[in-house]
Design an enzyme around this catalytic site. Structure first.
Site, PDB file in Angstrom:
ATOM      1  N   GLU A  33      32.984  65.421  17.145  1.00  0.00           N
ATOM      2  CA  GLU A  33      33.992  64.404  17.466  1.00  0.00           C
ATOM      3  C   GLU A  33      34.194  64.354  18.974  1.00  0.00           C
ATOM      4  O   GLU A  33      34.246  65.407  19.633  1.00  0.00           O
ATOM      5  CB  GLU A  33      35.289  64.787  16.757  1.00  0.00           C
ATOM      6  CG  GLU A  33      36.024  63.653  16.120  1.00  0.00           C
ATOM      7  CD  GLU A  33      35.258  62.930  15.011  1.00  0.00           C
ATOM      8  OE1 GLU A  33      34.571  61.938  15.311  1.00  0.00           O
ATOM      9  OE2 GLU A  33      35.353  63.359  13.849  1.00  0.00           O
ATOM     10  N   ASP A 172      29.961  55.133  16.048  1.00  0.00           N
ATOM     11  CA  ASP A 172      30.397  54.300  14.924  1.00  0.00           C
ATOM     12  C   ASP A 172      29.419  53.163  14.651  1.00  0.00           C
ATOM     13  O   ASP A 172      29.031  52.905  13.509  1.00  0.00           O
ATOM     14  CB  ASP A 172      31.788  53.712  15.209  1.00  0.00           C
ATOM     15  CG  ASP A 172      32.807  54.785  15.525  1.00  0.00           C
ATOM     16  OD1 ASP A 172      32.488  55.970  15.333  1.00  0.00           O
ATOM     17  OD2 ASP A 172      33.914  54.444  15.967  1.00  0.00           O
TER      18      ASP A 172
END
Ligand code: GLA
Length: 387
Positions: A33, A172
Protein backbone atom coordinates in the site's frame (compact mmCIF):
# COMPACT_ATOMS: atom_id res chain seq x y z
CA UNK A 1 -23.93 -6.50 -13.13
CA UNK A 2 -26.81 -6.71 -15.51
CA UNK A 3 -26.41 -5.74 -19.18
CA UNK A 4 -30.15 -5.47 -19.72
CA UNK A 5 -30.42 -2.98 -16.88
CA UNK A 6 -27.76 -0.69 -18.36
CA UNK A 7 -29.11 -1.15 -21.88
CA UNK A 8 -32.69 -0.32 -20.96
CA UNK A 9 -31.54 2.97 -19.40
CA UNK A 10 -29.33 3.81 -22.36
CA UNK A 11 -32.23 3.31 -24.74
CA UNK A 12 -34.62 5.28 -22.58
CA UNK A 13 -32.38 8.28 -21.98
CA UNK A 14 -31.11 8.77 -25.48
CA UNK A 15 -32.52 8.17 -28.93
CA UNK A 16 -33.72 4.60 -28.54
CA UNK A 17 -30.68 3.09 -30.24
CA UNK A 18 -28.27 0.66 -28.62
CA UNK A 19 -24.49 1.02 -28.45
CA UNK A 20 -21.62 -1.17 -27.28
CA UNK A 21 -21.28 -2.33 -23.70
CA UNK A 22 -18.00 -2.35 -21.75
CA UNK A 23 -17.14 -3.43 -18.21
CA UNK A 24 -14.21 -2.82 -15.88
CA UNK A 25 -13.65 -4.00 -12.32
CA UNK A 26 -12.64 -2.47 -9.02
CA UNK A 27 -9.73 -4.07 -7.19
CA UNK A 28 -8.43 -5.49 -3.96
CA UNK A 29 -4.82 -5.35 -2.87
CA UNK A 30 -3.34 -8.14 -0.78
CA UNK A 31 -0.32 -6.10 0.24
CA UNK A 32 1.81 -3.18 -1.00
CA UNK A 33 0.00 0.00 0.00
CA UNK A 34 1.26 3.48 -0.94
CA UNK A 35 4.19 1.82 -2.66
CA UNK A 36 3.06 2.44 -6.24
CA UNK A 37 3.97 6.13 -6.41
CA UNK A 38 7.18 5.26 -4.57
CA UNK A 39 8.35 2.93 -7.36
CA UNK A 40 7.78 -0.17 -5.24
CA UNK A 41 5.72 -3.35 -5.60
CA UNK A 42 1.97 -3.91 -5.29
CA UNK A 43 -0.07 -7.10 -5.21
CA UNK A 44 -3.59 -6.36 -6.41
CA UNK A 45 -6.29 -8.34 -8.15
CA UNK A 46 -9.46 -7.28 -9.96
CA UNK A 47 -12.79 -8.10 -8.32
CA UNK A 48 -16.12 -9.31 -9.65
CA UNK A 49 -17.64 -5.89 -8.99
CA UNK A 50 -17.15 -2.93 -11.28
CA UNK A 51 -18.58 -0.44 -13.71
CA UNK A 52 -20.56 -1.18 -16.86
CA UNK A 53 -21.14 1.41 -19.58
CA UNK A 54 -23.06 1.49 -22.82
CA UNK A 55 -21.56 3.93 -25.30
CA UNK A 56 -22.21 5.08 -28.84
CA UNK A 57 -20.89 7.81 -31.14
CA UNK A 58 -23.69 10.40 -31.48
CA UNK A 59 -22.60 12.06 -34.72
CA UNK A 60 -21.73 15.43 -33.15
CA UNK A 61 -18.27 16.91 -33.25
CA UNK A 62 -17.70 17.03 -29.50
CA UNK A 63 -20.90 16.89 -27.47
CA UNK A 64 -20.99 14.22 -24.79
CA UNK A 65 -24.35 13.23 -23.33
CA UNK A 66 -23.79 11.29 -20.15
CA UNK A 67 -26.19 9.58 -17.78
CA UNK A 68 -25.15 8.18 -14.39
CA UNK A 69 -27.79 5.51 -13.89
CA UNK A 70 -27.22 4.98 -10.16
CA UNK A 71 -27.40 8.70 -9.42
CA UNK A 72 -30.19 9.34 -11.95
CA UNK A 73 -28.13 12.31 -13.05
CA UNK A 74 -27.74 13.56 -16.61
CA UNK A 75 -24.96 15.89 -17.70
CA UNK A 76 -24.18 17.12 -21.23
CA UNK A 77 -20.91 18.84 -21.99
CA UNK A 78 -18.51 19.68 -24.80
CA UNK A 79 -15.05 18.19 -25.00
CA UNK A 80 -13.82 21.57 -26.24
CA UNK A 81 -15.00 23.33 -23.07
CA UNK A 82 -11.76 23.97 -21.17
CA UNK A 83 -13.50 23.94 -17.78
CA UNK A 84 -15.29 20.64 -18.32
CA UNK A 85 -18.35 19.50 -16.36
CA UNK A 86 -18.69 20.18 -12.63
CA UNK A 87 -20.27 16.89 -11.50
CA UNK A 88 -17.42 14.77 -10.13
CA UNK A 89 -18.59 11.60 -11.92
CA UNK A 90 -18.75 13.41 -15.27
CA UNK A 91 -15.18 14.66 -14.84
CA UNK A 92 -13.98 11.07 -15.20
CA UNK A 93 -15.64 10.89 -18.62
CA UNK A 94 -14.38 14.31 -19.67
CA UNK A 95 -10.86 13.60 -18.37
CA UNK A 96 -10.45 10.19 -19.94
CA UNK A 97 -11.80 11.44 -23.28
CA UNK A 98 -9.21 14.23 -23.36
CA UNK A 99 -6.43 11.86 -22.28
CA UNK A 100 -7.39 9.39 -25.02
CA UNK A 101 -7.32 12.25 -27.52
CA UNK A 102 -3.79 13.03 -26.38
CA UNK A 103 -2.93 9.44 -27.27
CA UNK A 104 -4.13 10.04 -30.80
CA UNK A 105 -7.67 8.65 -30.55
CA UNK A 106 -9.97 10.93 -32.62
CA UNK A 107 -12.70 11.09 -29.98
CA UNK A 108 -15.90 12.80 -31.18
CA UNK A 109 -19.25 13.31 -29.49
CA UNK A 110 -20.79 10.27 -27.82
CA UNK A 111 -23.63 9.12 -25.59
CA UNK A 112 -22.90 7.12 -22.49
CA UNK A 113 -24.94 5.58 -19.67
CA UNK A 114 -23.22 3.69 -16.90
CA UNK A 115 -23.85 1.95 -13.61
CA UNK A 116 -21.64 0.31 -11.03
CA UNK A 117 -21.62 -2.08 -8.11
CA UNK A 118 -18.20 -1.28 -6.63
CA UNK A 119 -19.01 0.23 -3.26
CA UNK A 120 -18.08 3.93 -3.35
CA UNK A 121 -15.45 5.14 -0.90
CA UNK A 122 -14.65 1.60 0.20
CA UNK A 123 -11.08 1.75 -1.10
CA UNK A 124 -11.91 -0.63 -3.96
CA UNK A 125 -11.21 1.88 -6.74
CA UNK A 126 -14.58 2.68 -8.18
CA UNK A 127 -12.89 5.62 -9.91
CA UNK A 128 -10.28 3.45 -11.67
CA UNK A 129 -13.12 1.15 -12.73
CA UNK A 130 -14.82 4.11 -14.41
CA UNK A 131 -11.65 5.36 -16.07
CA UNK A 132 -10.65 2.02 -17.51
CA UNK A 133 -14.20 1.21 -18.61
CA UNK A 134 -14.58 4.51 -20.47
CA UNK A 135 -11.05 4.22 -21.91
CA UNK A 136 -11.83 0.73 -23.19
CA UNK A 137 -15.01 2.03 -24.86
CA UNK A 138 -13.40 5.08 -26.47
CA UNK A 139 -10.49 2.99 -27.71
CA UNK A 140 -12.94 0.59 -29.35
CA UNK A 141 -15.43 3.11 -30.75
CA UNK A 142 -13.03 5.79 -32.00
CA UNK A 143 -9.53 4.32 -31.85
CA UNK A 144 -9.67 0.92 -33.60
CA UNK A 145 -8.29 -0.47 -30.33
CA UNK A 146 -4.87 0.85 -31.17
CA UNK A 147 -4.13 2.22 -27.70
CA UNK A 148 -2.27 -0.38 -25.63
CA UNK A 149 -3.45 -1.62 -22.26
CA UNK A 150 -0.59 0.18 -20.53
CA UNK A 151 -1.44 3.46 -22.22
CA UNK A 152 -5.01 3.09 -21.02
CA UNK A 153 -3.70 2.55 -17.48
CA UNK A 154 -1.66 5.75 -17.77
CA UNK A 155 -4.58 7.66 -19.28
CA UNK A 156 -6.68 6.67 -16.26
CA UNK A 157 -3.97 7.82 -13.88
CA UNK A 158 -3.56 11.09 -15.79
CA UNK A 159 -7.32 11.64 -15.49
CA UNK A 160 -6.98 11.50 -11.70
CA UNK A 161 -4.00 13.85 -11.74
CA UNK A 162 -5.27 16.38 -14.25
CA UNK A 163 -9.04 16.48 -13.71
CA UNK A 164 -9.80 15.02 -10.29
CA UNK A 165 -7.04 16.34 -8.03
CA UNK A 166 -5.62 13.00 -6.83
CA UNK A 167 -1.91 12.37 -7.40
CA UNK A 168 -2.38 8.63 -7.36
CA UNK A 169 -0.01 5.88 -8.49
CA UNK A 170 -0.79 3.24 -11.13
CA UNK A 171 -1.99 0.33 -9.05
CA UNK A 172 -5.74 0.81 -9.37
CA UNK A 173 -5.89 1.45 -13.10
CA UNK A 174 -3.39 -1.36 -13.69
CA UNK A 175 -5.49 -3.86 -11.74
CA UNK A 176 -8.67 -2.76 -13.46
CA UNK A 177 -7.21 -3.11 -16.96
CA UNK A 178 -5.02 -6.20 -16.52
CA UNK A 179 -7.04 -8.23 -13.98
CA UNK A 180 -7.51 -11.95 -14.54
CA UNK A 181 -10.03 -14.23 -12.81
CA UNK A 182 -8.48 -16.27 -10.01
CA UNK A 183 -5.16 -14.40 -10.12
CA UNK A 184 -3.47 -11.73 -8.08
CA UNK A 185 -0.74 -9.77 -9.82
CA UNK A 186 2.61 -8.71 -8.51
CA UNK A 187 3.57 -5.48 -10.22
CA UNK A 188 6.90 -3.73 -10.06
CA UNK A 189 5.71 -0.13 -10.37
CA UNK A 190 9.13 1.10 -11.47
CA UNK A 191 9.79 -1.27 -14.37
CA UNK A 192 6.08 -2.08 -14.90
CA UNK A 193 6.89 -5.77 -15.13
CA UNK A 194 4.28 -8.00 -13.58
CA UNK A 195 3.38 -11.62 -13.00
CA UNK A 196 0.04 -13.35 -12.49
CA UNK A 197 -0.16 -15.34 -9.25
CA UNK A 198 -3.00 -17.89 -9.15
CA UNK A 199 -4.55 -17.32 -5.73
CA UNK A 200 -6.46 -20.25 -4.26
CA UNK A 201 -5.51 -20.46 -0.62
CA UNK A 202 -6.53 -23.89 0.51
CA UNK A 203 -8.61 -23.63 3.69
CA UNK A 204 -8.67 -19.81 3.72
CA UNK A 205 -10.69 -17.05 2.16
CA UNK A 206 -10.45 -13.31 1.65
CA UNK A 207 -13.22 -11.10 2.95
CA UNK A 208 -13.57 -7.32 3.08
CA UNK A 209 -15.24 -5.55 5.98
CA UNK A 210 -16.42 -2.11 4.93
CA UNK A 211 -16.60 0.38 7.79
CA UNK A 212 -18.76 2.59 5.55
CA UNK A 213 -16.65 5.51 6.72
CA UNK A 214 -16.13 7.49 3.54
CA UNK A 215 -12.87 8.96 2.46
CA UNK A 216 -12.25 11.73 0.00
CA UNK A 217 -8.83 11.52 -1.58
CA UNK A 218 -8.97 14.71 -3.64
CA UNK A 219 -7.34 17.60 -1.81
CA UNK A 220 -6.87 15.19 1.04
CA UNK A 221 -3.92 13.99 3.05
CA UNK A 222 -3.30 11.45 0.27
CA UNK A 223 -1.37 14.06 -1.71
CA UNK A 224 0.41 15.16 1.49
CA UNK A 225 1.66 11.60 2.00
CA UNK A 226 3.08 11.57 -1.47
CA UNK A 227 4.74 14.96 -0.91
CA UNK A 228 6.36 13.66 2.29
CA UNK A 229 7.87 10.72 0.42
CA UNK A 230 9.16 12.96 -2.36
CA UNK A 231 10.65 15.34 0.16
CA UNK A 232 12.66 12.54 1.76
CA UNK A 233 13.95 11.47 -1.67
CA UNK A 234 14.99 15.05 -2.42
CA UNK A 235 17.03 15.22 0.78
CA UNK A 236 18.69 11.88 0.14
CA UNK A 237 19.54 12.96 -3.40
CA UNK A 238 21.11 16.18 -2.11
CA UNK A 239 23.30 14.18 0.26
CA UNK A 240 24.34 11.78 -2.49
CA UNK A 241 24.75 13.79 -5.69
CA UNK A 242 26.68 10.88 -7.20
CA UNK A 243 23.59 8.65 -7.12
CA UNK A 244 20.22 8.75 -8.89
CA UNK A 245 17.29 8.79 -6.49
CA UNK A 246 13.93 9.00 -8.21
CA UNK A 247 11.68 7.46 -5.61
CA UNK A 248 11.96 5.77 -2.22
CA UNK A 249 12.54 2.55 -4.14
CA UNK A 250 16.08 3.79 -4.75
CA UNK A 251 16.77 4.57 -1.09
CA UNK A 252 18.17 2.39 1.70
CA UNK A 253 17.43 2.33 5.42
CA UNK A 254 20.87 3.87 6.10
CA UNK A 255 20.21 6.76 3.75
CA UNK A 256 16.86 7.36 5.38
CA UNK A 257 18.51 7.48 8.79
CA UNK A 258 21.06 10.00 7.51
CA UNK A 259 18.34 12.52 6.68
CA UNK A 260 16.10 11.81 9.65
CA UNK A 261 16.89 15.00 11.55
CA UNK A 262 16.57 17.30 8.56
CA UNK A 263 13.30 15.92 7.15
CA UNK A 264 11.63 15.81 10.54
CA UNK A 265 9.89 12.99 12.37
CA UNK A 266 6.68 13.02 10.34
CA UNK A 267 8.26 12.59 6.92
CA UNK A 268 10.72 10.12 8.41
CA UNK A 269 7.85 7.92 9.64
CA UNK A 270 6.12 8.06 6.25
CA UNK A 271 9.27 6.91 4.46
CA UNK A 272 9.98 4.27 7.09
CA UNK A 273 6.60 2.69 6.39
CA UNK A 274 7.24 2.70 2.63
CA UNK A 275 10.66 1.03 2.92
CA UNK A 276 9.18 -1.67 5.14
CA UNK A 277 6.20 -2.18 2.86
CA UNK A 278 8.45 -2.59 -0.17
CA UNK A 279 10.13 -5.57 1.52
CA UNK A 280 6.86 -6.99 2.80
CA UNK A 281 5.39 -7.42 -0.69
CA UNK A 282 8.33 -9.58 -1.71
CA UNK A 283 8.14 -11.52 1.55
CA UNK A 284 4.45 -12.19 0.88
CA UNK A 285 5.30 -13.55 -2.57
CA UNK A 286 7.82 -15.95 -1.05
CA UNK A 287 5.34 -17.03 1.61
CA UNK A 288 2.65 -17.62 -1.03
CA UNK A 289 5.05 -19.71 -3.08
CA UNK A 290 5.62 -21.85 0.00
CA UNK A 291 1.91 -22.00 0.84
CA UNK A 292 2.67 -20.32 4.16
CA UNK A 293 -0.54 -18.35 4.68
CA UNK A 294 0.16 -17.74 8.35
CA UNK A 295 3.26 -15.81 7.32
CA UNK A 296 1.23 -13.86 4.74
CA UNK A 297 -1.21 -12.95 7.51
CA UNK A 298 1.53 -11.84 9.90
CA UNK A 299 2.85 -9.46 7.25
CA UNK A 300 -0.64 -8.07 6.66
CA UNK A 301 -0.91 -7.19 10.36
CA UNK A 302 2.48 -5.47 10.15
CA UNK A 303 1.22 -3.42 7.23
CA UNK A 304 -1.84 -2.37 9.20
CA UNK A 305 0.32 -1.31 12.12
CA UNK A 306 2.53 0.78 9.81
CA UNK A 307 -0.41 2.34 7.97
CA UNK A 308 -2.00 3.23 11.27
CA UNK A 309 0.99 4.44 13.32
CA UNK A 310 3.59 5.63 10.79
CA UNK A 311 1.69 6.48 7.61
CA UNK A 312 -1.34 7.59 9.62
CA UNK A 313 -4.00 6.80 7.04
CA UNK A 314 -6.18 4.58 9.22
CA UNK A 315 -9.03 5.71 11.44
CA UNK A 316 -10.63 4.58 14.66
CA UNK A 317 -13.22 2.36 12.99
CA UNK A 318 -10.64 0.50 10.92
CA UNK A 319 -8.28 0.02 13.85
CA UNK A 320 -11.26 -1.40 15.73
CA UNK A 321 -12.03 -3.88 12.92
CA UNK A 322 -8.38 -4.86 12.87
CA UNK A 323 -8.44 -5.56 16.63
CA UNK A 324 -11.61 -7.60 16.29
CA UNK A 325 -9.93 -9.67 13.58
CA UNK A 326 -6.91 -10.30 15.79
CA UNK A 327 -9.07 -11.32 18.72
CA UNK A 328 -10.95 -13.78 16.51
CA UNK A 329 -7.74 -15.47 15.41
CA UNK A 330 -8.02 -14.15 11.85
CA UNK A 331 -4.79 -14.96 10.01
CA UNK A 332 -4.22 -11.51 8.50
CA UNK A 333 -6.07 -8.20 8.48
CA UNK A 334 -5.29 -4.66 7.40
CA UNK A 335 -6.75 -1.48 6.05
CA UNK A 336 -6.88 -1.65 2.25
CA UNK A 337 -6.42 1.08 -0.37
CA UNK A 338 -5.63 4.75 0.07
CA UNK A 339 -7.01 4.91 3.60
CA UNK A 340 -8.95 7.54 5.54
CA UNK A 341 -11.92 5.18 5.74
CA UNK A 342 -13.00 2.28 3.59
CA UNK A 343 -12.46 -1.34 4.48
CA UNK A 344 -10.16 -3.95 5.92
CA UNK A 345 -9.05 -6.95 3.91
CA UNK A 346 -9.00 -10.15 5.94
CA UNK A 347 -7.37 -13.49 5.28
CA UNK A 348 -9.38 -15.86 7.41
CA UNK A 349 -9.47 -19.61 7.91
CA UNK A 350 -12.70 -21.15 6.64
CA UNK A 351 -13.52 -22.60 10.06
CA UNK A 352 -13.28 -19.19 11.76
CA UNK A 353 -15.11 -17.23 9.10
CA UNK A 354 -18.66 -17.46 10.42
CA UNK A 355 -17.87 -16.50 14.00
CA UNK A 356 -15.54 -13.71 12.93
CA UNK A 357 -18.15 -12.07 10.71
CA UNK A 358 -20.86 -12.40 13.36
CA UNK A 359 -18.61 -10.98 16.08
CA UNK A 360 -17.38 -8.10 13.91
CA UNK A 361 -20.95 -7.15 12.95
CA UNK A 362 -22.17 -7.29 16.53
CA UNK A 363 -19.34 -5.37 18.13
CA UNK A 364 -19.06 -2.74 15.39
CA UNK A 365 -22.78 -2.15 15.62
CA UNK A 366 -22.62 -1.76 19.39
CA UNK A 367 -19.84 0.80 19.09
CA UNK A 368 -20.70 2.72 15.93
CA UNK A 369 -24.42 2.19 15.51
CA UNK A 370 -24.29 0.28 12.23
CA UNK A 371 -22.86 -2.98 10.95
CA UNK A 372 -19.88 -3.09 8.60
CA UNK A 373 -20.72 -4.37 5.13
CA UNK A 374 -19.24 -7.73 4.20
CA UNK A 375 -17.87 -8.52 0.74
CA UNK A 376 -16.50 -11.96 -0.03
CA UNK A 377 -13.67 -11.49 -2.48
CA UNK A 378 -14.04 -13.10 -5.89
CA UNK A 379 -11.08 -12.32 -8.12
CA UNK A 380 -12.40 -11.43 -11.56
CA UNK A 381 -11.33 -10.31 -15.03
CA UNK A 382 -10.10 -6.90 -16.16
CA UNK A 383 -11.59 -4.40 -18.64
CA UNK A 384 -13.48 -5.93 -21.55
CA UNK A 385 -16.06 -5.39 -24.23
CA UNK A 386 -19.25 -7.26 -23.35
CA UNK A 387 -21.16 -6.78 -26.59
C1 GLA B 1 -5.18 4.76 -3.89
C2 GLA B 1 -4.38 5.19 -5.12
C3 GLA B 1 -3.35 4.13 -5.51
C4 GLA B 1 -2.50 3.71 -4.33
C5 GLA B 1 -3.38 3.39 -3.12
C6 GLA B 1 -2.58 3.12 -1.88
O1 GLA B 1 -5.97 3.66 -4.19
O2 GLA B 1 -5.23 5.42 -6.21
O3 GLA B 1 -2.55 4.62 -6.56
O4 GLA B 1 -1.54 4.68 -4.01
O5 GLA B 1 -4.29 4.44 -2.83
O6 GLA B 1 -1.84 1.96 -2.01
Amino acid sequence: MDIEFVRSRFIKHFDGKTGNVYASPGRINLIGEHTDYNGGFVFPGAVDKGVMAEMRANGTEDTVMAYAIDLKDRVDFKLSDPAGPKASWARYIYGIALEMKKLGVPVKGFNIAFAGDVPLGAGMSSSAAMESCFACGLNDIFGENKVSQWDMVLAGQATEHNYCGVNCGIMDQFASVFGKAGCLMRLDCRSREFEYFPFKPDGYRLVLLDSVVKHQLAGSPYNDRRNSCENVVKHIQAKHPEGKFETLRDCTWEQLDEVRAEVGEEDYKRAKFVLGEKDRVLAVCDALNEGDYEKVGELMYQTHEGLSKDYEVSCEELDFLNDVAKENGVTGSRIMGGGFGGCTINLVRNDLYKNFIADAKKRFNEKYGHEPKVYDVVIGDGSRKIC
